[in-house]
Structure formats: C-alpha cells, structure tokens
Scaffold this motif. Structure first.
Motif, PDB file in Angstrom:
ATOM      1  N   ILE A 152      31.437  39.162  46.294  1.00  0.00           N
ATOM      2  CA  ILE A 152      32.479  38.261  46.774  1.00  0.00           C
ATOM      3  C   ILE A 152      32.243  38.017  48.271  1.00  0.00           C
ATOM      4  O   ILE A 152      32.003  38.962  49.016  1.00  0.00           O
ATOM      5  N   ARG A 153      32.282  36.746  48.691  1.00  0.00           N
ATOM      6  CA  ARG A 153      32.116  36.415  50.120  1.00  0.00           C
ATOM      7  C   ARG A 153      33.478  36.146  50.752  1.00  0.00           C
ATOM      8  O   ARG A 153      34.338  35.566  50.104  1.00  0.00           O
ATOM      9  N   LYS A 155      35.342  34.519  54.513  1.00  0.00           N
ATOM     10  CA  LYS A 155      35.029  33.654  55.653  1.00  0.00           C
ATOM     11  C   LYS A 155      34.600  34.488  56.850  1.00  0.00           C
ATOM     12  O   LYS A 155      35.205  35.511  57.162  1.00  0.00           O
ATOM     13  N   ARG A 165      40.812  38.556  49.592  1.00  0.00           N
ATOM     14  CA  ARG A 165      39.863  38.932  48.548  1.00  0.00           C
ATOM     15  C   ARG A 165      40.094  40.357  48.030  1.00  0.00           C
ATOM     16  O   ARG A 165      40.046  40.614  46.836  1.00  0.00           O
ATOM     17  N   ARG A 168      43.153  40.386  45.813  1.00  0.00           N
ATOM     18  CA  ARG A 168      42.901  39.890  44.452  1.00  0.00           C
ATOM     19  C   ARG A 168      42.191  40.930  43.586  1.00  0.00           C
ATOM     20  O   ARG A 168      42.297  40.907  42.378  1.00  0.00           O
TER      21      ARG A 168
ATOM     22  N   LEU B  16      50.725  35.850  45.934  1.00  0.00           N
ATOM     23  CA  LEU B  16      51.704  35.231  46.824  1.00  0.00           C
ATOM     24  C   LEU B  16      51.710  33.709  46.735  1.00  0.00           C
ATOM     25  O   LEU B  16      52.377  33.037  47.502  1.00  0.00           O
ATOM     26  N   MET B  64      28.445  27.493  48.240  1.00  0.00           N
ATOM     27  CA  MET B  64      29.122  28.798  48.306  1.00  0.00           C
ATOM     28  C   MET B  64      30.381  28.718  49.165  1.00  0.00           C
ATOM     29  O   MET B  64      31.393  29.341  48.859  1.00  0.00           O
ATOM     30  N   ASP B  65      30.310  27.937  50.249  1.00  0.00           N
ATOM     31  CA  ASP B  65      31.480  27.784  51.123  1.00  0.00           C
ATOM     32  C   ASP B  65      32.603  27.058  50.395  1.00  0.00           C
ATOM     33  O   ASP B  65      33.780  27.393  50.554  1.00  0.00           O
ATOM     34  N   MET B  68      34.323  29.332  48.094  1.00  0.00           N
ATOM     35  CA  MET B  68      35.219  30.212  48.844  1.00  0.00           C
ATOM     36  C   MET B  68      36.573  29.523  49.089  1.00  0.00           C
ATOM     37  O   MET B  68      37.625  30.144  48.989  1.00  0.00           O
ATOM     38  N   GLU B  69      36.509  28.218  49.381  1.00  0.00           N
ATOM     39  CA  GLU B  69      37.758  27.459  49.577  1.00  0.00           C
ATOM     40  C   GLU B  69      38.556  27.371  48.279  1.00  0.00           C
ATOM     41  O   GLU B  69      39.790  27.484  48.288  1.00  0.00           O
ATOM     42  N   GLU B  71      38.520  29.506  45.887  1.00  0.00           N
ATOM     43  CA  GLU B  71      39.099  30.831  45.637  1.00  0.00           C
ATOM     44  C   GLU B  71      40.463  30.942  46.312  1.00  0.00           C
ATOM     45  O   GLU B  71      41.418  31.428  45.727  1.00  0.00           O
ATOM     46  N   ASP B  72      40.514  30.468  47.564  1.00  0.00           N
ATOM     47  CA  ASP B  72      41.778  30.567  48.304  1.00  0.00           C
ATOM     48  C   ASP B  72      42.802  29.552  47.797  1.00  0.00           C
ATOM     49  O   ASP B  72      43.992  29.848  47.735  1.00  0.00           O
ATOM     50  N   ASP B  75      43.827  31.048  44.484  1.00  0.00           N
ATOM     51  CA  ASP B  75      44.044  32.498  44.524  1.00  0.00           C
ATOM     52  C   ASP B  75      43.332  33.233  43.394  1.00  0.00           C
ATOM     53  O   ASP B  75      43.935  33.993  42.633  1.00  0.00           O
ATOM     54  N   ILE B  76      42.045  32.999  43.310  1.00  0.00           N
ATOM     55  CA  ILE B  76      41.221  33.622  42.277  1.00  0.00           C
ATOM     56  C   ILE B  76      39.950  34.190  42.918  1.00  0.00           C
ATOM     57  O   ILE B  76      39.663  33.892  44.076  1.00  0.00           O
ATOM     58  N   SER B  77      39.214  34.984  42.161  1.00  0.00           N
ATOM     59  CA  SER B  77      37.907  35.459  42.625  1.00  0.00           C
ATOM     60  C   SER B  77      36.824  34.779  41.803  1.00  0.00           C
ATOM     61  O   SER B  77      36.847  34.861  40.576  1.00  0.00           O
ATOM     62  N   ILE B  78      35.922  34.100  42.480  1.00  0.00           N
ATOM     63  CA  ILE B  78      34.744  33.552  41.789  1.00  0.00           C
ATOM     64  C   ILE B  78      33.523  34.235  42.381  1.00  0.00           C
ATOM     65  O   ILE B  78      33.070  33.890  43.458  1.00  0.00           O
TER      66      ILE B  78
END
Lengths: 408, 103
Positions: A152-153, A155, A165, A168, B16, B64-65, B68-69, B71-72, B75-78
């Motif tokens: 998991i990355r 920022k 992260r 979660r 949240l 990848m960036d 990441m966005e 995910e936020d 609110d999940i993990s990829i």
C-alpha cells in the motif's frame, strides 16, 4: 517481439537526452583528484553531485586502513557471509554500528540497495502489509516486488495519508511495516518522522527508516533523522549505506528486536552474494570512527555549505527543493532544458546530476546537486555564479541583473 | 498468490466517510474518467474499454498516484499488487466497486 522491444519507450527518452550532446548517463571521470574535483573531458571539474557528504573518500586514515587490510587479508572474500566469506572484520563493523546506534543487532550487506531489497522484503510475507511512501527509492520498490505481502502506498511525507491507510487496515491480521526515508534523495526533503512513528505505533505497526542520505548529516551524533527528532528508541529498523557519508560501498540494518539474527539465514540478498572485501570494511570502520570523533565539525561545515548553495540559488531566482538539505535540487522546466543546462554547467567545469522522470517524484525535471563538508565556500559561490549565468542564457532567470524581489 | 489479495473482504464499517451508501458504478467510472482527463490523447473519448497505460499519455507512476486518490475518495485499500492486473477503466472501476462492497 524482439527481446529488447519492451524497453523501447525508455530508449526513446534516452535518445532524446543524448541528442543534445554530452550524455549524462555515461559521462566519465577520467581521473578523480579529490572529494570535490575530477578531470572530466580533459578539464578540471568541480564535483557537486557525488553524495560525498563528509568528503571522506580521500581521508588519509581511511585510505591507509583500506590499503593495510588489502595487504593483510587480500583483495576480496570470494564468498558470502553464510558460506565462505565471513571475516572477523565484518562482525567487528557490525558491533561498532550497533553500538553507534545503541541497538542490539546489526547486519551488514554488500550494497545499500541490497540492505533495502533484502531486509524489507524479508520482514514481511503473505498476509502482511508493506505501507510505503509514494516517493520511495527504487530499492524499496524492488523489495515490494520480492515479497508476497500486500503493498500500500501513501502520499509522500503526508502523515494523514499514512494514518488513513493504517486505519483501513486496522482489523486485518498480519504485520504492517511502514517504510520511510530520513532524507529523500531527489528533492532533499526530510520526512515528518515524529508523526509517522507516532501513527505507526498507534496502529501497532513496525517502522523502517532508511537513513542513506542522513547518516552523518543529521542528529547530534550523526545518527540521522531518527536522532534529530528523538525517535531512535522507538523505530524498529534503521537501514543505511556506506556509499555516501562513509565514502565507500555497502549497506546495513540495525535493530533492537530480539530474533533479528534470523534475518541472516532468511535474507537472500545477504546470503547469496559475496561479502564486502576487507579493504571496504576497514575504510568504513575508519570512516565511522571519524564520524563519531569529528562529526560535529564536519556537520557544521556541511550545513554551512548547504546554506551557501541553497540560499545563493534561491536569491538568484531558481526554484529549489522545499528545504535546506545535503541534496539541493534545482527545478527545471523540461527534460531538454535540464540536459542543456547540465551540459553547459559541465562545459563550465561544474558537475551535477540530471534527474528526470521516472526517477523523480511528480514528473519533475531536476538538476540535482549534493554538498560535501569538503567543499569550500568559494567553490560553492562559484557554482551559484556559473549556474545563474547559464540560467539567464536559457531564459530561466531574468536577463538583467535585477535583484529577485519575489524570492523565486 | 497475488490473486489472494484480490478477493479479500475488507471490513470498514466504522469508517469516517460521510456518505455510507454505496456509490453507483457510473459514479465510480466518472471519478476515474475525471482523473484521467488530463492524460487524454487528442479528442478520443475515455471509455470503459480504454486501456489506461496504452491509450492514454500516462505513465505507471501517475496511474499509481491516481489509484491512491481513489483509495481516499472511496475509503478503500487498493494494493499495488492488484494495480498490475488492472488494464482498462472498467477493470479499475470493478476493482474499486469490489473493495467498496466489502467495506
């Protein structure tokens, strides 16, 4: 499909870079004269891009130690630590590094790259989580490819992003290992390590800090960012290199965790490669002694030099990395300009590094300078002057010598 | 081994995020397309079948960036492990929805 076709895009961008003349990837130092000077293309050139933070590569004590060790123990070990290349000197260096950090355990690897690759990939496995800063060094990304753990990355340098992260993942079984760097090698910025450690611990994770660029440069005793922000006793693993401040090559990891020694029989990058030659171990031991004895003086000189270069370039109007650091990155508008300015600098007798995507964060094109305690203030003022002149020629700075009121 | 992560069910019942209702597929696709818009090649529209790294002017780091966005946003993990197996916009939307449903 030809065997090299998959690298076509990379080659295209490399060709573009080479089309401008001198090739930044193959420039050769014909002869190195000192930590700050070399002959390149027959010209005496000032080195401002060698990560030689304390200038110890020519330290007479380190040089003599290497020569003596070669005479005593030969040129190489011809074997790995676990098979046939385990010398008393290796263990002595490990003991000295462990003592330096006040940790119980230390393992030395043949390169800094292998320290990250081997140790990070071995700390986790199937069902575990590696939580890494988005701008991590290639060695950390490569470690991710060598493990079955989930990657998991978060920022870059963003504690809130790390926290989201870990939150979660909080009900997931499996270890969570967070990986950050003390100083990031491209922009020279430091990690917000205190909040990172606090968050990691709050969620029951482990934290690895790579101090490759901060060993010697940061902390009251040169132990890096972990010492500077007072979390040395809270971090789980510190990884570092001998190829920067310590002026040689090799890597290490220190830790206080019981059971650490199992890594010696689990870390493939440690087990299946030849150990460091006696000369290297000897010069690193000598360099570590210098860091411990003269570190404060060398550090002051290094940071004075950082200020001279960073403040000089900022005043000239260049856009730089976010903070003072032993790495000073000058932001360029595009790849062609980066290589053009780099080449003009080289022709003017100043060597720095070209850093372009994909090696850089955010698609930035950078001229990457690194400072040394061995630089004189005069040398660095000269760099500011030369780069300012070239910056004007390339239209990066206003042509007239108007004081940069806006401050960049 | 990698696929093991793919079907892992995440429990984020106490997250949240304000809107607890599941997003519609269209919404997820729209969020992805909006983030890919800057990388569009000429006037070719971005569709579900668009192959992200081939049909668009985007490198793997930027992908990848973007993940990441997302995910936020949801609110999940990829995990990065999964990203390598995601090629099209549809596949990315599927991955997001799978995680959201397991939330």
């Amino acid at each position: 499909m030809g065997i090299f076709d998959r690298h076509r895009q990379l080659l295209e961008s490399y060709r573009m870079m080479r089309a401008t003349g001198e090739d930044p990837l193959t420039v050769t130092m014909d002869r190195v004269l000192s930590p700050t000077e070399a002959i390149i293309n027959g010209r005496k050139t000032l080195l401002v891009g060698t990560n030689n933070y304390f200038g110890l590569t020519f330290d007479p004590v380190c040089v003599e130690a290497a020569i003596e060790a070669t005479r005593d123990e030969g040129t190489g070990t011809t074997g790995s630590r676990i098979a046939n290349g385990n010398y008393a000197q290796h263990a002595a260096l490990e003991a000295e590094l462990a003592e330096f950090y006040g940790m119980k355990h230390c393992m030395v690897t043949t390169t800094g790259y292998q320290a990250n690759l081997g140790i990070i990939s071995t700390l986790v496995g199937d069902g575990d989580y590696l939580v890494i800063d988005a701008d991590s060094h290639a060695s950390i990304y490569d470690a991710c490819k060598q493990t079955q753990a989930t990657i998991i990355r978060f920022k870059h340098n963003d504690p809130a992003s790390l926290e989201a992260r870990l939150r979660r993942l909080k009900d997931e079984p499996g270890n969570k290992v967070v990986v950050v760097e003390g100083i990031y090698s491209m922009l020279g910025d430091t990690a917000p390590l205190k909040p990172f450690v606090e968050i990691t611990k709050r969620y029951g994770g482990y934290i690895v800090v790579d101090e490759a660029h901060s060993l010697g440069a940061l902390g009251e005793h040169g132990r890096g960012l972990v010492e500077q922000v007072g979390v040395l006793d809270q971090v789980d693993f510190v990884v570092g290199t001998f190829s920067k401040t310590l002026g040689s090559i090799g890597g290490f990891c220190v830790s206080n965790h019981d059971g650490f020694e199992v890594l010696r029989i689990a870390t493939r990058a440690y087990m299946f490669t030849a150990s460091l030659p006696p000369s290297i171990i000897a010069s690193v031991r000598a360099a570590l002694k210098i860091v411990r004895r003269d570190g404060a003086k060398l550090r002051t000189r290094l940071w004075d030099n950082v200020a001279t270069l960073y403040d000089g370039l900022a005043a000239a109007g260049f856009q730089l990395g976010p903070e003072h650091g032993p790495v000073v990155a000058v932001v360029m508008p595009d790849q062609m300009t980066t290589v053009g300015v780099w080449r003009a600098l080289l022709e003017a007798g100043v060597y720095v590094n070209v850093a372009v995507p994909p090696a850089t964060p955010g698609g930035l094109c950078l001229l990457r300078c690194s400072l040394s305690s061995a630089h004189s203030r005069g040398q660095l003022k000269h760099v500011v002057e030369v780069l300012t002149g070239i910056g004007r020629q390339f239209g990066l700075l206003p042509a007239e010598r108007v004081r940069a009121v806006a401050g960049g | 081994m990698r696929s093991a992560h793919k079907f892992k069910v995440y429990d984020f019942t106490d997250t949240l995020v304000a809107d607890s209702g599941l997003p519609a597929r269209e919404e997820v696709v729209a969020e992805i397309v909006q983030r890919l818009e800057p990388f569009r090649v000429e006037s070719r529209p971005i569709l579900g079948s668009t192959v992200i790294t081939k049909d668009l002017n985007i490198d793997s780091l930027a992908v990848m960036d973007m993940v990441m966005e997302l995910e936020d946003r949801f609110d999940i993990s990829i995990p990065l492990n999964d990203v390598a197996e995601i090629h099209t916009v549809d596949e990315l939307a599927d991955a997001v929805l799978r995680k959201v449903e397991g939330r």
